[in-house]
Write a protein that holds these residues in place. Structure first.
Motif, PDB file in Angstrom:
ATOM      1  N   HIS A  19     -13.618  40.146  -4.650  1.00 57.34           N
ATOM      2  CA  HIS A  19     -12.574  39.831  -3.672  1.00 57.34           C
ATOM      3  C   HIS A  19     -12.776  38.425  -3.118  1.00 57.34           C
ATOM      4  O   HIS A  19     -11.833  37.625  -3.059  1.00 57.34           O
ATOM      5  N   SER A  87      -9.525  39.813 -11.138  1.00 62.12           N
ATOM      6  CA  SER A  87      -8.362  40.551 -10.655  1.00 62.12           C
ATOM      7  C   SER A  87      -8.156  41.851 -11.423  1.00 62.12           C
ATOM      8  O   SER A  87      -7.678  42.836 -10.869  1.00 62.12           O
ATOM      9  N   VAL A  91      -7.618  45.201  -9.037  1.00 66.53           N
ATOM     10  CA  VAL A  91      -6.337  45.919  -9.003  1.00 66.53           C
ATOM     11  C   VAL A  91      -6.268  47.019 -10.057  1.00 66.53           C
ATOM     12  O   VAL A  91      -5.184  47.473 -10.408  1.00 66.53           O
ATOM     13  N   VAL A 110       1.699  45.690  -8.750  1.00 67.25           N
ATOM     14  CA  VAL A 110       0.442  45.353  -8.073  1.00 67.25           C
ATOM     15  C   VAL A 110       0.709  45.367  -6.569  1.00 67.25           C
ATOM     16  O   VAL A 110       1.593  44.659  -6.089  1.00 67.25           O
ATOM     17  N   TYR A 112      -1.956  45.152  -4.237  1.00 69.92           N
ATOM     18  CA  TYR A 112      -3.034  44.468  -3.521  1.00 69.92           C
ATOM     19  C   TYR A 112      -3.440  43.223  -4.293  1.00 69.92           C
ATOM     20  O   TYR A 112      -3.773  43.302  -5.482  1.00 69.92           O
ATOM     21  N   CYS A 113      -3.385  42.072  -3.646  1.00 63.61           N
ATOM     22  CA  CYS A 113      -3.730  40.811  -4.298  1.00 63.61           C
ATOM     23  C   CYS A 113      -4.501  39.931  -3.311  1.00 63.61           C
ATOM     24  O   CYS A 113      -3.931  39.465  -2.312  1.00 63.61           O
ATOM     25  N   SER A 116      -2.854  36.521  -2.598  1.00 62.91           N
ATOM     26  CA  SER A 116      -1.683  36.527  -1.719  1.00 62.91           C
ATOM     27  C   SER A 116      -2.091  36.651  -0.257  1.00 62.91           C
ATOM     28  O   SER A 116      -1.441  36.073   0.622  1.00 62.91           O
ATOM     29  N   CYS A 132       2.225  31.777  -9.296  1.00 56.73           N
ATOM     30  CA  CYS A 132       2.417  33.012 -10.040  1.00 56.73           C
ATOM     31  C   CYS A 132       3.321  32.799 -11.243  1.00 56.73           C
ATOM     32  O   CYS A 132       3.020  33.253 -12.361  1.00 56.73           O
ATOM     33  N   HIS A 136       1.270  32.376 -15.058  1.00 62.62           N
ATOM     34  CA  HIS A 136       1.364  33.564 -15.891  1.00 62.62           C
ATOM     35  C   HIS A 136       2.207  33.318 -17.140  1.00 62.62           C
ATOM     36  O   HIS A 136       1.875  33.794 -18.232  1.00 62.62           O
ATOM     37  N   ASN A 154       7.889  39.885  -5.910  1.00 61.39           N
ATOM     38  CA  ASN A 154       6.675  39.092  -5.738  1.00 61.39           C
ATOM     39  C   ASN A 154       6.300  39.034  -4.259  1.00 61.39           C
ATOM     40  O   ASN A 154       7.150  38.735  -3.413  1.00 61.39           O
ATOM     41  N   HIS A 161       5.108  44.223  -2.787  1.00 58.27           N
ATOM     42  CA  HIS A 161       4.260  44.315  -3.970  1.00 58.27           C
ATOM     43  C   HIS A 161       4.798  43.349  -5.019  1.00 58.27           C
ATOM     44  O   HIS A 161       5.851  42.728  -4.825  1.00 58.27           O
ATOM     45  N   CYS A 162       4.057  43.209  -6.108  1.00 59.95           N
ATOM     46  CA  CYS A 162       4.514  42.404  -7.240  1.00 59.95           C
ATOM     47  C   CYS A 162       4.828  43.334  -8.411  1.00 59.95           C
ATOM     48  O   CYS A 162       4.121  44.320  -8.640  1.00 59.95           O
TER      49      CYS A 162
END
Length: 207
Positions: A19, A87, A91, A110, A112-113, A116, A132, A136, A154, A161-162
């Motif tokens: 983390h 990550s 996640v 996702v 939890y990031c 972010s 992002c 990606h 996003n 969430h994403c």
């Protein structure tokens, strides 16, 4: 600081370290992006986007080499199930069991990031969103020439969430295996963990 032996690490402590590493990387990007924008304005924004594409291409190339050395097919499922950074471990509850996976179509959410969290705390929404999108897509299309990703939902746009969808057309040609490179063999060593503790440790090394 030298890496310690994995059998001496509490799995909870490993997760905390992952983390912190992800947040540190996010803050470094935020710092450099802000300084570049302050110094160069619009041209600085173009430079940031170019850097993110180069970064995505670099990581896509490394994963491609590692996965080929492991004897795995080069497609969207392999890319996501064998992601390089921490990550994938942080996640894993979201992407490990709840998503849809096939060679040409991968879908997951996702919630939890760590990145972010760091960006939202500093109101860094726009350029976190740019990260992002640019990173990606460059990663996907470098990994496989027909690879694409969309993130219509996003967290950096204010969503809760994403939502990721990684796709290739059904007509995409298979990438034929090639003799593993020295780089591929070196990186592949950190994708073959036999225990959850070792998997987390290897995620630290890859990151």
């Amino acid at each position: 600081m030298p890496l310690v032996q994995t059998e001496r690490i509490d799995p909870v402590a490993i997760r905390d370290n992952l983390h912190h590493i992800l947040q540190a990387g996010a803050r470094l990007y935020m710092h450099f992006a802000r300084e570049t924008l302050a110094a160069f304005g619009g041209e600085g924004g173009a430079t940031i986007r170019l850097h993110l594409r180069d970064y995505g291409a670099w990581r896509g190339t490394e994963m491609r080499e590692a996965h080929n050395a492991l004897g795995r097919p080069i497609n969207m499922e392999t890319l996501n199930r064998c992601w390089d950074s921490a990550s994938v471990f942080v996640v894993q509850d979201d992407i490990g069991t709840k998503g849809h996976y096939s060679a040409t179509d991968v879908i997951y959410d996702v919630h939890y990031c760590p990145a972010s969290e760091a960006w939202k705390a500093e109101a860094f929404h726009r350029w976190g969103h740019v990260y992002c999108d640019e990173f990606h897509q460059a990663c996907a299309s470098t990994y496989h020439p027909d690879g694409n990703v969309v993130i219509p939902i996003n967290m950096m746009k204010g969503d809760d969430h994403c939502h990721f969808r990684w796709v290739m057309p059904g007509s995409a040609e298979d990438v034929a295996p090639w003799p593993p490179t020295d780089l591929g063999r070196k990186l592949a060593r950190h994708y073959q963990a036999e225990t959850p503790e070792r998997a987390a440790y290897d995620a630290l090394v890859r990151t």
